[in-house]
Design a protein around this motif. Structure first.
Motif, PDB file in Angstrom:
ATOM      1  N   THR A   1       0.827  -1.199   0.000  1.00 39.65           N
ATOM      2  CA  THR A   1       0.000   0.000   0.000  1.00 39.65           C
ATOM      3  C   THR A   1       0.866   1.256   0.000  1.00 39.65           C
ATOM      4  N   ASP A   2       1.965   1.228   0.754  1.00 33.90           N
ATOM      5  CA  ASP A   2       2.880   2.370   0.785  1.00 33.90           C
ATOM      6  C   ASP A   2       3.499   2.615  -0.588  1.00 33.90           C
ATOM      7  N   LEU A   3       3.892   1.536  -1.269  1.00 37.30           N
ATOM      8  CA  LEU A   3       4.489   1.679  -2.590  1.00 37.30           C
ATOM      9  C   LEU A   3       3.449   2.200  -3.590  1.00 37.30           C
ATOM     10  N   LEU A   4       2.229   1.707  -3.514  1.00 41.78           N
ATOM     11  CA  LEU A   4       1.168   2.212  -4.394  1.00 41.78           C
ATOM     12  C   LEU A   4       1.000   3.718  -4.207  1.00 41.78           C
ATOM     13  N   ALA A   5       0.924   4.174  -2.976  1.00 41.64           N
ATOM     14  CA  ALA A   5       0.760   5.602  -2.697  1.00 41.64           C
ATOM     15  C   ALA A   5       1.970   6.393  -3.208  1.00 41.64           C
ATOM     16  N   HIS A   6       3.170   5.851  -3.029  1.00 41.93           N
ATOM     17  CA  HIS A   6       4.389   6.536  -3.473  1.00 41.93           C
ATOM     18  C   HIS A   6       4.419   6.673  -5.000  1.00 41.93           C
ATOM     19  N   LEU A   7       4.162   5.570  -5.718  1.00 49.76           N
ATOM     20  CA  LEU A   7       4.202   5.619  -7.180  1.00 49.76           C
ATOM     21  C   LEU A   7       3.056   6.460  -7.735  1.00 49.76           C
ATOM     22  N   GLN A   8       1.913   6.417  -7.084  1.00 51.17           N
ATOM     23  CA  GLN A   8       0.792   7.256  -7.493  1.00 51.17           C
ATOM     24  C   GLN A   8       1.174   8.736  -7.383  1.00 51.17           C
ATOM     25  N   ALA A   9       1.859   9.096  -6.322  1.00 54.71           N
ATOM     26  CA  ALA A   9       2.308  10.487  -6.138  1.00 54.71           C
ATOM     27  C   ALA A   9       3.330  10.876  -7.205  1.00 54.71           C
ATOM     28  N   LEU A  10       4.261   9.973  -7.513  1.00 52.72           N
ATOM     29  CA  LEU A  10       5.253  10.266  -8.557  1.00 52.72           C
ATOM     30  C   LEU A  10       4.567  10.428  -9.909  1.00 52.72           C
ATOM     31  N   GLU A  11       3.642   9.530 -10.211  1.00 49.31           N
ATOM     32  CA  GLU A  11       2.911   9.594 -11.483  1.00 49.31           C
ATOM     33  C   GLU A  11       2.150  10.916 -11.595  1.00 49.31           C
ATOM     34  N   SER A  12       1.528  11.317 -10.507  1.00 52.80           N
ATOM     35  CA  SER A  12       0.716  12.538 -10.552  1.00 52.80           C
ATOM     36  C   SER A  12       1.571  13.792 -10.773  1.00 52.80           C
ATOM     37  N   GLU A  13       2.854  13.730 -10.438  1.00 53.48           N
ATOM     38  CA  GLU A  13       3.736  14.865 -10.731  1.00 53.48           C
ATOM     39  C   GLU A  13       3.811  15.135 -12.227  1.00 53.48           C
TER      40      GLU A  13
END
Length: 123
Positions: A2-14
């Protein structure tokens, strides 16, 4: 995971955050040297083409993304999938796409190595 999903989602949204342009330096950090893309149009794009477009665009579209999911392909390789659309000024959603990005864990952090968009109905 779940932490990795949130992290990659944040990077993608940049890469598609409205009103915020990524600097060339930040884009180079986010996109792996071997990065390439097949856009929603079906056209292929190189890393340099994408960096130039994102760094030089005066405005960014209002991207609405949802239904993120993450699948590990290998210990340091992740597939991030989601649905996206662009919100028009009047509020309607257009240009729906199912999107997938392959992220690699590298010595400098997670970097996107591949991205693809496939047209889909807006939801």
């Amino acid at each position: 995971m779940t932490d990795l999903l949130a992290h990659l989602q944040a990077l993608e949204s940049e890469l598609h955050h409205p009103g915020v342009r990524c600097s060339r330096e930040r884009l180079e950090a986010l996109l792996h040297p071997d990065f390439h893309e097949v856009g929603r149009s079906g056209r292929p794009y190189t890393r340099e083409t994408v960096i130039a477009h994102l760094a030089d665009s005066a405005t960014q579209p209002d991207v609405v993304a949802s239904a993120y999911s993450l699948q590990m392909l290998a210990p340091e390789v992740a597939l991030l999938s989601y649905q996206s659309a662009e919100r028009e000024p009047a509020g309607s959603l257009v240009l729906g796409a199912r999107r997938s990005s392959v992220w690699l864990q590298t010595p400098v952090g997670w970097q996107m190595v591949y991205h693809q968009g496939t047209p889909s109905p807006t939801e």
